[in-house]
Enzyme design. Structure first.
Site, PDB file in Angstrom:
ATOM      1  N   THR A 165      -6.712 -12.627   3.481  1.00  0.00           N
ATOM      2  CA  THR A 165      -7.981 -11.698   2.616  1.00  0.00           C
ATOM      3  C   THR A 165      -8.493 -13.262   2.121  1.00  0.00           C
ATOM      4  O   THR A 165      -9.889 -12.950   1.611  1.00  0.00           O
ATOM      5  CB  THR A 165      -7.247 -10.737   1.676  1.00  0.00           C
ATOM      6  OG1 THR A 165      -6.238 -11.771   0.845  1.00  0.00           O
ATOM      7  CG2 THR A 165      -6.046  -9.288   1.870  1.00  0.00           C
ATOM      8  N   GLY A 183       2.059   2.565  -2.755  1.00  0.00           N
ATOM      9  CA  GLY A 183       1.212   3.670  -3.582  1.00  0.00           C
ATOM     10  C   GLY A 183       1.677   3.075  -4.848  1.00  0.00           C
ATOM     11  O   GLY A 183       2.448   4.396  -6.319  1.00  0.00           O
ATOM     12  N   LEU A 237       3.011  12.201   0.996  1.00  0.00           N
ATOM     13  CA  LEU A 237       3.822  13.347   1.169  1.00  0.00           C
ATOM     14  C   LEU A 237       3.077  14.027   1.681  1.00  0.00           C
ATOM     15  O   LEU A 237       2.830  14.976   3.066  1.00  0.00           O
ATOM     16  CB  LEU A 237       5.331  13.431   0.358  1.00  0.00           C
ATOM     17  CG  LEU A 237       5.969  14.605   1.242  1.00  0.00           C
ATOM     18  CD1 LEU A 237       6.832  13.657   2.470  1.00  0.00           C
ATOM     19  CD2 LEU A 237       7.601  15.252   0.130  1.00  0.00           C
ATOM     20  N   ASP A 252       1.132  -1.077   0.092  1.00  0.00           N
ATOM     21  CA  ASP A 252       0.005   0.144  -0.102  1.00  0.00           C
ATOM     22  C   ASP A 252       1.162   1.408   0.321  1.00  0.00           C
ATOM     23  O   ASP A 252       0.263   2.267   0.582  1.00  0.00           O
ATOM     24  CB  ASP A 252      -0.971  -0.152   0.764  1.00  0.00           C
ATOM     25  CG  ASP A 252      -2.012  -0.859   1.102  1.00  0.00           C
ATOM     26  OD1 ASP A 252      -1.719  -1.536   0.372  1.00  0.00           O
ATOM     27  OD2 ASP A 252      -2.148  -1.730   2.086  1.00  0.00           O
ATOM     28  N   HIS A 309      -3.870  -2.359  -6.274  1.00  0.00           N
ATOM     29  CA  HIS A 309      -3.946  -1.053  -6.277  1.00  0.00           C
ATOM     30  C   HIS A 309      -4.354   0.126  -6.357  1.00  0.00           C
ATOM     31  O   HIS A 309      -5.542  -0.519  -7.373  1.00  0.00           O
ATOM     32  CB  HIS A 309      -3.109  -1.226  -7.276  1.00  0.00           C
ATOM     33  CG  HIS A 309      -1.931  -2.465  -7.392  1.00  0.00           C
ATOM     34  ND1 HIS A 309      -0.690  -1.894  -6.577  1.00  0.00           N
ATOM     35  CD2 HIS A 309      -1.342  -2.747  -8.739  1.00  0.00           C
ATOM     36  CE1 HIS A 309       0.668  -2.735  -6.450  1.00  0.00           C
ATOM     37  NE2 HIS A 309       0.018  -3.688  -7.438  1.00  0.00           N
TER      38      HIS A 309
HETATM   39  P1  GDP Z   1      -0.449  -0.157  -4.041  1.00  0.00           P
HETATM   40  O1  GDP Z   1      -0.132  -1.474  -3.476  1.00  0.00           O
HETATM   41  O2  GDP Z   1       0.998   0.109  -3.838  1.00  0.00           O
HETATM   42  O3  GDP Z   1      -0.806   0.652  -4.750  1.00  0.00           O
HETATM   43  O4  GDP Z   1      -1.066   1.220  -2.716  1.00  0.00           O
HETATM   44  P2  GDP Z   1      -2.360   1.218  -2.351  1.00  0.00           P
HETATM   45  O5  GDP Z   1      -2.876   1.436  -3.899  1.00  0.00           O
HETATM   46  O6  GDP Z   1      -3.030   0.220  -2.037  1.00  0.00           O
HETATM   47  O7  GDP Z   1      -2.409   2.912  -1.416  1.00  0.00           O
HETATM   48  C1  GDP Z   1      -1.886   3.982  -2.206  1.00  0.00           C
HETATM   49  C2  GDP Z   1      -3.523   4.927  -1.731  1.00  0.00           C
HETATM   50  O8  GDP Z   1      -2.505   5.670  -1.408  1.00  0.00           O
HETATM   51  C3  GDP Z   1      -4.162   5.035  -2.418  1.00  0.00           C
HETATM   52  O9  GDP Z   1      -5.211   5.391  -2.328  1.00  0.00           O
HETATM   53  C4  GDP Z   1      -3.773   6.019  -3.413  1.00  0.00           C
HETATM   54  O10 GDP Z   1      -4.920   6.520  -4.243  1.00  0.00           O
HETATM   55  C5  GDP Z   1      -3.498   7.168  -2.710  1.00  0.00           C
HETATM   56  N1  GDP Z   1      -2.225   7.656  -2.429  1.00  0.00           N
HETATM   57  C6  GDP Z   1      -0.963   7.426  -3.643  1.00  0.00           C
HETATM   58  N2  GDP Z   1       0.175   8.377  -4.294  1.00  0.00           N
HETATM   59  C7  GDP Z   1      -0.314   9.296  -3.550  1.00  0.00           C
HETATM   60  C8  GDP Z   1      -0.048  10.799  -2.662  1.00  0.00           C
HETATM   61  O11 GDP Z   1       1.374  10.498  -3.221  1.00  0.00           O
HETATM   62  N3  GDP Z   1      -0.663  11.011  -1.717  1.00  0.00           N
HETATM   63  C9  GDP Z   1      -1.770  10.793  -1.284  1.00  0.00           C
HETATM   64  N4  GDP Z   1      -2.677  11.901  -1.071  1.00  0.00           N
HETATM   65  N5  GDP Z   1      -2.364   9.623  -2.070  1.00  0.00           N
HETATM   66  C10 GDP Z   1      -1.592   8.974  -2.223  1.00  0.00           C
END
Ligand code: GDP
Length: 450
Positions: free
Chosen positions: A151, A38, A359, A36, A64
């Site tokens: 899960t 990002g 960030l 998670d 994702h």
């Molecule tokens: P992944 O499995 O690594 O792709 O991560 P997830 O999708 O589970 O979680 C990342 C969450 O953070 C998602 O809701 C994204 O839309 C959000 N996200 C990703 N990058 C950023 C960021 O730079 N800022 C903010 N506020 N949210 C972000």
């Protein structure tokens, strides 16, 4: 810590993204933490310039989240390149393929206006069988309070069967049906004995299982290919290939917080196995995604975890609309940035550069604690120990000043507030890998190239 020469070497290695223009190579995007981080967003950003995006491990047990011009999507089984028409998306042989989720996800994105993506499924990928999901649920139920917090997507039973050599590769669906029936009967004999005697549940019918596989055969037919040669040709002819990791270093079966890990290797090195056709020496760039604070789902060691109102506030403000699991909707466990775990997570990946994400979320804090070392049995340590010791580790925190403003919309590194740059540079120094991409919002355009 890295020596100056090592740091210089890494800096040279990472010098291959210029204002978002990618040098052509095989590139992995993987997580340094508990998942998670990002990765989906970073993959979506970099996918636009890629020829091929490949999922190489895991299944639909993690999600994702991607926000782009079509809307907000949670992908579980599909590669993140599905939003770009020019990309060949590949489900590699290392993936746990849930055929039902695969087709459901394709239909769900097409229904929302995304052009039908180009997807290939490796004929060596293995199928998550309905009984894998049942066994996952039954075992979690049997374990009660000692459960893994799975899960319940069937991933652990799936990989167990794969390595016990009783899995079903996609190519078997298109072979002799008698051989398939015989194999199903042979496997179910044992499975049903366990179902009956250990779990006290209803046995599975071999006929139902065969019909299910015939259904899968029809669904997968348009997508199945010998992806090994396709991927190999692309890799050695210098195409831009993205290997897309799921979860992060700390959930890796070998290097993570065993046994509270996932059942596949989440590291870039495994890309050479699970993508199929990629020579290990071709993985030139390993973008390791690090989250600016910590979050984790499920049980397991998490030294910098925080609780109470402090955690609730970070969870509420975190990610894009709160830190809740993309697959399960469960509230994520929260913590401060753990530089010990992150440094280890980056080393495990072989990180050539870091993408530092979410960030912007920290902009509300007056002061930001970060975990700089652990205390283990009264001693300060700066390495990430194995699980038995990790259980006894306590965080040693340092507090950095916050920047108290919204940094979304900023495009240039120099325009970030000074304390924000200091936070990034503090983390970069501790991790020892160049932080080249800074993500300051969930959208594609919320990215700073440094
Ligand atoms: P992944 O499995 O690594 O792709 O991560 P997830 O999708 O589970 O979680 C990342 C969450 O953070 C998602 O809701 C994204 O839309 C959000 N996200 C990703 N990058 C950023 C960021 O730079 N800022 C903010 N506020 N949210 C972000």
């Amino acid at each position: 810590m890295y020596t100056e020469a090592q740091a210089e070497y890494l800096l040279r290695l990472s010098d291959n993204i210029n204002e978002g223009r990618l040098q052509k190579m095989v590139r992995a995007i993987v997580g340094a933490n508990w998942g998670d981080e990002g990765k989906g967003k970073i993959t979506d950003v970099l996918a636009q310039e890629s020829d091929m995006v490949i999922r190489f491990q895991g299944g639909s047990n993690a999600g994702h989240t991607i926000v782009n011009n079509y809307g907000k999507f949670a992908l579980h089984q599909l590669p993140s390149g599905v939003f770009c028409e020019h990309i060949t998306n590949v489900i590699g042989n290392g993936v746990a393929l849930s055929v039902e989720n695969f087709i459901k996800e394709i239909n769900s994105i097409v229904d929302r206006g995304v052009p039908k993506p180009h997807i290939l499924v490796s004929d060596r990928a293995q199928i998550v069988m309905p009984y894998h999901i049942l066994f996952d649920c039954y075992e979690e139920e049997r374990l009660g309070g000692k459960s893994f917090g799975s899960t319940k997507s069937g991933i652990a039973p799936f990989y167990s069967d794969k390595f016990s050599k009783i899995g079903f590769q996609v190519n078997e669906l298109y072979d002799d049906t008698d051989a398939l029936k015989e194999k199903i009967a042979r496997i179910l004999e044992v499975k049903n004995a366990i179902i009956k005697n250990v779990y006290h549940k209803e046995p599975i019918s071999a006929d139902d299982m065969f019909s299910k596989l015939m259904e899968y055969k029809e669904i997968l037919e348009p997508y199945v290919a010998n992806t090994f040669d396709i991927v190999h040709d692309a890799a050695v002819s210098g195409k831009n290939i993205l290997l897309e990791g799921q979860l992060g270093s700390l959930k890796d079966t070998d290097f993570g917080i065993y046994p509270m890990v996932t059942s596949s290797n989440t590291i870039a090195g495994y890309g050479a196995v699970g993508a199929g056709g990629i020579p290990p020496y071709e993985i030139k760039d390993i973008i390791t995604v690090v989250k600016a604070y910590s979050s984790a789902v499920g049980a397991g060691e998490f030294v910098s975890e925080i609780f109470g109102e402090e955690a609730d506030e970070l969870r509420r403000r975190g990610g894009d609309g709160g830190e809740y699991g993309a697959t399960t909707g469960r509230p994520r466990r929260m913590g401060w940035l753990d530089l010990v775990a992150t440094r280890y997570g980056c080393k495990v990946q072989g990180a050539t550069q870091v993408a530092f994400t979410v960030l912007d979320v920290l902009g509300y804090l007056d002061e930001i604690p970060v975990c700089v070392a652990y205390e283990l049995d009264g001693e300060r340590i700066d390495y990430f120990p194995s699980t038995t010791k990790l259980k006894r580790a306590k965080p040693i925190l340092e507090v950095l000043p916050g920047w108290k403003c919204d940094i979304r919309g900023i495009k240039k590194y120099e325009e970030l507030p000074e304390n924000c740059r200091k936070y990034i540079e503090f983390a970069e120094k501790a991790v020892g890998v160049p932080f080249k991409l800074i993500s300051n919002g969930p959208k594609r355009e919320d990215i700073i190239y440094r």
